[in-house]
Design an enzyme around this catalytic site. Structure first.
Site, PDB file in Angstrom:
ATOM      1  CE  LYS A 180      27.749 -26.100 -51.798  1.00  0.00           C
ATOM      2  NZ  LYS A 180      28.650 -26.187 -50.634  1.00  0.00           N
ATOM      3  CG  HIS A 189      32.170 -18.536 -45.114  1.00  0.00           C
ATOM      4  ND1 HIS A 189      32.357 -19.606 -44.258  1.00  0.00           N
ATOM      5  CD2 HIS A 189      31.226 -18.924 -45.997  1.00  0.00           C
ATOM      6  CE1 HIS A 189      31.556 -20.601 -44.621  1.00  0.00           C
ATOM      7  NE2 HIS A 189      30.858 -20.219 -45.670  1.00  0.00           N
TER       8      HIS A 189
END
Length: 459
Positions: A166, A287
């Site tokens: 992140k 994903h």
């Protein structure tokens, strides 16, 4: 036009259809538009999903009628209908005779989703007969291969401690690789976030070279193997193959430590199959970004999360994100553990069908979305085991002492659960886990009342 005489046969028994082995069975929640009968609409739905249209056509013959999809069960009060699709209806490859999910979707949730007499219809479950099941690729790799790289037992090797770097966008190559290095000093596995690829501020090749170097250094410093899942998603299969080959070449002796992430929902079955078939020796990380537009419990069209997971296993996903079953930040509930069981078990019970997966390899649940060390024990209690890949972004990088401590806190939470020790008690002798209580205090207050007194931490 009422097509129920042709496309409805309520005398068929589900047990006989399963025993016969020549039908894919699908269960839907369907609601007709006002003014349309339930059975008549179900018949039109089956016709549009197979051999029919809205009128009789002169080209229909006896063979055509023999492969009609048939409504074999209805419960108007519950809005439930079940349809049997002959396996002959589904398209197969000309190169190898294999079945394809694209054809399955086209028939079972294709034009029927836009019919004027259908208010809404959502597939909740499906069943694939044994012989037809063998025509799908299925997984080539799963968590057992990761455990082997990590030097663990290949059965019940436990949680793979992972993260997502992140922020999901905005990091240039060196800061990204530096963040990888830091986490790897405490954790096992790092994945690209789903939009990360070849942005102008973070060229793909530059980033991958630096990440490969970070992996080598972390392995040298810790003496432990590390894993990385690289996003190779693209519109063009040739681009996916080029990215995958570059990664394998760049990681070199650590190529077996790499997984390939594919945004399987948005890029579709072609992208997943491109990865599965061109890189069968590499873990295929599916994903599911975007799936909520279809699978959400609020949506009355499309298909359920369970259906999505079953399709992913058929396609050959090594692992797929399953959500956190209500223990993280994403939509979900504890009873969704059936989704994980459907992926990982040789036989599993769905809401409507029991699926026997035969010799098809298991697919691995990947757990992510708002998880941290404090939430893990409850999640594992609900699931009943910890054989998952768990990726915590904020749960690692949001730790007050940084990502190394964040990674170690996740590992320590898993250790505590495996040993049957309460998290607060285990935190007394493990500073990283203790730091997780301070870092995620609102979770600590909710899940572990009285933790401050026991850990002697002031409010």
């Amino acid at each position: 036009m009422d097509q129920s005489k042709r496309y409805v046969n309520l005398g068929l028994r589900e047990a006989d259809l399963i025993k016969g082995g020549r039908h894919v069975l699908c269960a839907y929640r369907m609601r007709p538009r006002p003014g349309h009968g339930y059975v008549e609409t179900a018949a039109h739905f089956a016709a549009e999903s197979s051999t029919g249209t809205n009128v009789e056509v002169c080209t229909t013959d006896d063979f055509t009628r023999g492969v009609d999809a048939l409504v074999y069960e209805v419960d108007e009060a519950e809005g439930l209908m079940k349809i049997a699709y002959p396996v002959e209806l589904f398209d197969r490859n000309i190169i190898d005779g294999k079945a394809m999910i694209a054809s399955f979707l086209t028939l079972t949730v294709g034009n029927n989703q836009g019919m004027s007499d259908v208010e809404n219809a959502k597939m909740e479950d499906f069943y694939v007969p044994p012989d037809f099941l063998t025509l799908f690729d299925g997984p080539a790799r799963n968590i057992a291969h990761m455990w082997k790289v990590l030097g663990r037992p290949e059965v019940n090797g436990g949680m793979v401690v992972g993260t997502i770097i992140k922020p999901k966008l905005g990091l240039r190559p060196k800061p990204f690789a530096d963040a990888c290095h830091q986490f790897w000093l405490g954790g096992d596995f790092i994945k690209n976030d789903e939009p990360q690829g070849n942005q102008v501020f973070a060229p793909f090749k530059d980033t991958m070279r630096l990440v490969a170097d970070s992996m080598r250094r972390a392995q040298d410093e810790t003496g432990q193997a590390k894993l990385f899942s690289a996003n190779i998603t693209a519109d063009d299969p040739a681009e996916m193959i080029a990215r995958g080959q570059f990664i394998l070449d760049t990681f070199g002796e650590n190529a077996s430590h790499v997984a390939f992430l594919v945004d399987g929902f948005v890029a579709g079955p072609t992208a997943v199959t491109t990865c599965r078939r061109n890189f069968p020796d590499t873990f295929l990380h599916y994903h599911r970004a975007g799936h909520g537009a279809i699978t959400s419990r609020q949506s009355k069209r499309g298909y359920s999360v369970l259906v999505h997971m079953k399709m992913a296993r058929l396609l050959g996903a090594s692992g797929i994100h399953t959500g956190t079953m209500g223990y993280g930040k994403m939509e979900g509930a504890p009873d969704e553990k059936v989704v994980a069981y459907m992926l990982e078990r040789p036989t599993a019970e769905g809401p409507h069908y029991r699926q026997d997966w035969g010799d098809m390899r298991a697919c691995t649940p990947i757990i992510s979305g708002g998880m941290n060390a404090l939430r893990l024990p409850g999640f594992f209690d609900n699931l009943g085991h910890s054989n998952v890949i768990q990726t915590s972004g904020g749960g690692a990088f949001g730790h007050k002492d940084g990502p190394v401590a964040g990674a170690l806190s996740l590992r320590q939470a898993h250790e505590a659960w495996m040993r049957g020790i309460s998290l607060v008690e285990y935190a007394q002798g493990h500073p990283e886990l203790r730091g997780a209580f301070e870092s995620f205090a609102s979770d600590a207050d909710r899940l572990y009342p009285g933790w401050r007194d026991r850990l002697r931490i002031a409010a």
